[in-house]
Write a protein that holds these residues in place. Structure first.
Motif, PDB file in Angstrom:
ATOM      1  N   ALA A 340       1.052  -0.908  -0.073  1.00  0.00           N
ATOM      2  CA  ALA A 340      -0.003   0.343  -0.067  1.00  0.00           C
ATOM      3  C   ALA A 340       1.088   1.454  -0.216  1.00  0.00           C
ATOM      4  CB  ALA A 340      -1.101   0.084   1.933  1.00  0.00           C
ATOM      5  N   ILE A 341       1.551   1.127   0.470  1.00  0.00           N
ATOM      6  CA  ILE A 341       2.350   2.385   0.727  1.00  0.00           C
ATOM      7  C   ILE A 341       3.523   2.286  -0.260  1.00  0.00           C
ATOM      8  CG2 ILE A 341       4.967   3.291   1.880  1.00  0.00           C
ATOM      9  CD1 ILE A 341       4.044   2.214   3.863  1.00  0.00           C
ATOM     10  N   CYS A 342       3.734   1.706  -1.284  1.00  0.00           N
ATOM     11  CA  CYS A 342       4.406   1.429  -2.496  1.00  0.00           C
ATOM     12  C   CYS A 342       3.359   2.307  -3.697  1.00  0.00           C
ATOM     13  CB  CYS A 342       5.221  -0.058  -2.938  1.00  0.00           C
ATOM     14  SG  CYS A 342       5.347   0.068  -4.379  1.00  0.00           S
ATOM     15  N   ALA A 343       2.325   1.889  -3.428  1.00  0.00           N
ATOM     16  CA  ALA A 343       0.977   2.491  -4.616  1.00  0.00           C
ATOM     17  C   ALA A 343       1.636   3.790  -4.103  1.00  0.00           C
ATOM     18  CB  ALA A 343      -0.019   1.556  -4.098  1.00  0.00           C
ATOM     19  N   VAL A 344       1.181   4.251  -2.676  1.00  0.00           N
ATOM     20  CA  VAL A 344       1.034   5.553  -2.500  1.00  0.00           C
ATOM     21  C   VAL A 344       1.847   6.786  -3.103  1.00  0.00           C
ATOM     22  CG1 VAL A 344       0.379   7.764  -1.071  1.00  0.00           C
ATOM     23  CG2 VAL A 344      -0.138   5.526  -0.369  1.00  0.00           C
ATOM     24  N   VAL A 345       3.628   5.300  -2.966  1.00  0.00           N
ATOM     25  CA  VAL A 345       4.517   6.731  -3.378  1.00  0.00           C
ATOM     26  C   VAL A 345       4.642   6.616  -4.933  1.00  0.00           C
ATOM     27  CG1 VAL A 345       7.143   6.230  -4.048  1.00  0.00           C
ATOM     28  CG2 VAL A 345       5.706   5.310  -2.017  1.00  0.00           C
ATOM     29  N   VAL A 346       4.195   5.220  -5.784  1.00  0.00           N
ATOM     30  CA  VAL A 346       3.474   4.863  -6.856  1.00  0.00           C
ATOM     31  C   VAL A 346       3.049   6.516  -7.223  1.00  0.00           C
ATOM     32  CG1 VAL A 346       2.914   4.211  -8.960  1.00  0.00           C
ATOM     33  CG2 VAL A 346       4.518   3.185  -7.336  1.00  0.00           C
ATOM     34  N   VAL A 347       1.448   6.363  -6.841  1.00  0.00           N
ATOM     35  CA  VAL A 347       0.697   7.832  -7.628  1.00  0.00           C
ATOM     36  C   VAL A 347       1.530   9.134  -7.500  1.00  0.00           C
ATOM     37  CG1 VAL A 347      -1.519   9.202  -6.815  1.00  0.00           C
ATOM     38  CG2 VAL A 347      -1.499   5.836  -7.312  1.00  0.00           C
ATOM     39  N   VAL A 348       1.593   9.272  -6.047  1.00  0.00           N
ATOM     40  CA  VAL A 348       2.542  10.522  -5.599  1.00  0.00           C
ATOM     41  C   VAL A 348       3.554  11.095  -6.667  1.00  0.00           C
ATOM     42  CG1 VAL A 348       3.526  12.040  -4.368  1.00  0.00           C
ATOM     43  CG2 VAL A 348       1.801  10.715  -3.881  1.00  0.00           C
ATOM     44  N   THR A 349       4.725   9.739  -6.778  1.00  0.00           N
ATOM     45  CA  THR A 349       6.066  10.076  -7.915  1.00  0.00           C
ATOM     46  C   THR A 349       5.195  10.135  -9.188  1.00  0.00           C
ATOM     47  OG1 THR A 349       7.177   8.582  -6.445  1.00  0.00           O
ATOM     48  CG2 THR A 349       7.790   8.813  -9.141  1.00  0.00           C
ATOM     49  N   ALA A 350       4.478  10.146  -9.781  1.00  0.00           N
ATOM     50  CA  ALA A 350       3.779   9.483 -11.658  1.00  0.00           C
ATOM     51  C   ALA A 350       2.946  10.795 -11.459  1.00  0.00           C
ATOM     52  CB  ALA A 350       2.277   8.721 -11.499  1.00  0.00           C
ATOM     53  N   VAL A 351       2.288  11.704 -10.496  1.00  0.00           N
ATOM     54  CA  VAL A 351       0.939  12.956 -10.608  1.00  0.00           C
ATOM     55  C   VAL A 351       2.319  13.766 -10.059  1.00  0.00           C
ATOM     56  CG1 VAL A 351      -0.158  13.935  -9.060  1.00  0.00           C
ATOM     57  CG2 VAL A 351      -0.544  11.731  -9.139  1.00  0.00           C
TER      58      VAL A 351
END
Length: 721
Positions: A340-351
């Motif tokens: 879940a933390i990884c998914a948040v990092v991916v989303v924040v990074t992409a945005v």
């Protein structure tokens, strides 16, 4: 030589793993194809990464010779005093038996061989410690990366060869850590970093037996060195993107060694996203854009770094899902939050990467707005006095202005110190506990209670001792290293907040993030030296790296002040080396579990080749089911015992004996004591070993070894019985 030699280990491991995984998935992990493909892939990666490598490490011959000498001495010392953990009691033996099976069979999962027992029976069990019963076959517990490396030793020299792989990997880890120190602190400091690292007890411990932490360390710090070389190549314009892609690949393959490596490489994902955002800001080909591009040259590394990370990470996740599904299920409680933390990092990074140009344009427009001046007290806002008709609240700065850039460096440095101070006082404000709920928790609580009794401590199975985690680090590297590493991290955080020393951005992020998360929740049984392995992949080498940089920083300040530095540096080096050496001396010359390899060889020789082995006693079944199946090469199963009983019911044993005979096999019974077999026939002892094991210390560093006894008795039931 130092630059190349410290980069080769990670590239070689990555090439071997990258080629070995598809062969394993195809059931063809055999010596010849794996040597050809794995060796070829390793050579190709080395050529791609090291061809025309600029002088990224300005080392002298004596620096390189000192590092090489320390690495070789480390390998020889640990090889001579290597462990022989073959009986499956804890993780090293699980890895060893996993490697032996791969080396001999080249495929997974491990078949039951139920036909050799006359078919399935409700009294039969095929699982054991470290080996799950999953969908009609046996699946090893861990990730396949370390066993694929250890299998090389088995192919070259059998079990003795396999036991020499960890010391070799430990020597390579010394090279890698020294190379990273040379790139970040300077080559003259690399020997000191190598020596402090090599004498630390957790490094000795994990370099003597088949753990996953040393290969993980090689990949993580090897990825750092490759990325530092990629940044260096940017300045000379040759091969930077290829080096960045290989760095990402090496980082991602850390998941193939330890699925926990996902936590360690999360900063790499965020860093790659930041580089992509900088690249997007500096991409426009206009003259002004060209000027911006010169300001953010590292942006060109973002896409290849992310691509390499994705390929390596995909290999790790694929291996976990296809080859270690029960292990994945077992770790779901801690892995799902991490995902879940990884998914948040991916989303924040992409945005962030997507919106970076728009944000940059708006910031530039705001700064260029007519009438705006730079106020010495309030940057970016026009000067204004009190205006009639406006309340005092309206004169307060806006929220973003509360976080002034001028104050950020100080806050960053203060945060580092406060975090470490928090860990220092944690034992006085918190006692970490876990109430046993699952079956695994209850086993762990029982183990802790027995260890507390052995340590003469109050018995409380809920204690985890995680509040002492910072003191674990102090035991093993010494207080001077921890203090100076904290100071260095604070100074570097301050510099980074000012936009300086950007080569430290990713290394400091990885070391800081992993150190904090590991110390907060080590997630391991807290007896030492076993728990010390959690500190090996990042925490110990990372703090040593920071400490040697801090020593260099202190020397530079003394030099600029016109004071002598030689005596101070000698004293600093002694303060670095002596405390970890003193801690290690208690067990450094005490090899453990010696004689297990010869004991297994004798036991295998005593078991008939046409046997189907039935283990009727619980502890013997836990330790030897996979050992006999994998090393002796005969079908092996356990006969279930009732809860609370140590021996299986005679009715079940006799029924299974009959089914084995009906299948045309010879039944062989094993147990821990002669009396447990007398009702089935005359028993003979096939294993009687008295050796030593690691200490289990809960509140202090280990300083001795404990005794260990192992007995196995065998009988071949007669037809008349």
């Amino acid at each position: 030589m130092l630059a190349v030699g410290s980069a080769v280990p990670a590239l070689a491991l990555a090439g071997w793993l990258l080629a070995g995984l598809p062969l394993l998935l195809l059931g063809s992990f055999r010596p010849l194809p794996t040597a050809l493909l794995g060796g070829g892939a390793a050579l190709l990666l080395c050529v791609l990464a090291l061809r025309r490598l600029p002088e990224s490490v300005p080392a002298l011959g004596r620096h390189t010779a000192a590092v090489a000498g320390i690495a070789v001495a480390s390998g020889l010392f640990n090889g001579f005093l290597r462990s022989e953990q073959i009986f499956v009691r804890r993780d090293p033996a699980t890895y060893a038996q996993y490697a032996i099976w791969l080396a001999r069979h080249g495929s997974l999962p491990i078949p039951y061989g139920q036909a050799d027992f006359g078919g399935l029976d409700p009294a039969l069990r095929f699982d054991s410690v470290g080996f799950y019963d999953f969908h009609g076959a046996v699946v090893p517990q861990f990730m396949p990366g370390p066993p694929m490396l250890d299998a090389i030793g088995y192919w070259l020299g059998g079990v003795p060869g396999l036991l020499l792989v960890p010391p070799v990997l430990g020597a390579l880890a010394v090279l890698v850590v020294a190379g990273t120190a040379a790139r970040l602190a300077g080559a003259r400091w690399a020997p000191l970093a190598a020596l402090v690292f090599a004498v630390s007890l957790p490094i000795l411990y994990t370099s003597r037996t088949t753990f996953s932490e040393i290969p993980s360390l090689i990949l993580l710090f090897g990825g750092m060195t490759l990325l530092l070389d990629a940044r260096h190549r940017l300045r000379v314009g040759d091969g930077a993107r290829t080096a960045a892609a290989l760095a990402g690949l090496v980082f991602g393959l850390a998941l193939l060694v330890r699925i926990d490596g996902l936590r360690d490489v999360l900063p790499v994902l965020a860093y790659a996203g930041a580089l992509i955002a900088l690249r997007r800001i500096s991409w426009p080909p206009a003259p002004a854009g060209a000027e911006t591009a010169r300001r953010f040259p590292d942006g060109r590394l973002g896409v290849p770094l992310l691509a390499g990370l994705g390929v390596g990470g995909f290999c790790g996740f694929a291996a976990c899902y296809l080859l270690a599904r029960p292990y994945l299920n077992y770790l779901s409680g801690s892995l799902l939050p991490l995902l879940a933390i990884c998914a948040v990092v991916v989303v924040v990074t992409a945005v962030g990467a997507a919106l970076a140009p728009r944000i940059a344009v708006r910031l530039a427009a705001r700064r260029a707005r007519p009438g705006r001046t730079d106020h010495p007290e309030r940057p970016g806002r026009p000067e204004r006095g009190d205006q009639p008709g406006r309340s005092g609240l309206s004169r307060l700065p806006r929220l973003p202005e509360l976080f002034r850039v001028s104050a950020l460096p100080g806050w960053a440095a203060a945060l580092v110190v406060l975090v470490m101070a928090g860990f220092a006082v944690r034992p006085w404000v918190q006692i970490v506990r876990r109430v046993a709920v699952t079956w695994e928790d209850k086993l762990n609580a029982d183990f802790i209670e027995k260890t507390q009794m052995a340590n003469r401590l109050p018995v409380d199975g809920t204690r985890l001792y995680y509040e002492d985690s910072l003191y674990w680090v102090i035991w093993y590297v010494g207080l001077p290293v921890v203090v100076l590493a904290t100071l260095a991290a604070a100074v570097l955080a301050r510099r980074l907040a000012r936009g300086r020393g950007l080569e430290w951005l990713l290394p400091l992020a990885i070391v800081g993030w992993t150190t904090v998360t590991t110390l907060w929740r080590p997630a391991i049984t807290p007896d030492h030296p076993f728990a010390a392995r959690r500190l090996v992949p990042v925490v110990i080498p990372g703090l040593i790296l920071l400490a040697v940089w801090g020593l260099r920083w202190g020397r530079d300040r003394l030099h600029r002040a016109g004071r002598g530095t030689r005596l101070a540096m000698v004293a600093g080096a002694l303060l670095f080396v002596v405390p970890p050496a003193v801690t290690s001396i208690g067990t450094a010359f005490s090899p453990v579990e010696r004689g297990e390899a010869d004991g297994i060889a004798r036991m295998c020789a005593a078991i008939p080749r046409d046997a189907s082995v039935l283990i009727i006693e619980r502890v013997t079944g836990d330790r030897f089911t996979q050992v006999i199946r994998g090393q002796c090469g005969v079908p092996t199963a356990r006969v279930k015992n009732l809860e609370g009983a140590s021996v299986a019911l005679a009715l079940d044993v006799r029924r299974v004996i009959g089914k084995v005979r009906a299948a045309g096999r010879r039944p062989v019974l094993l147990a821990a004591e002669q009396a447990q077999l007398t009702r089935y026939g005359t028993a003979t002892q096939v294993l009687g070993l008295r050796t030593s094991q690691d200490e289990r210390s809960l509140v202090g560093p280990p300083d001795a070894v404990w005794s260990l006894g192992s007995d196995v008795w065998m009988t071949i039931p007669q037809e008349s019985r």
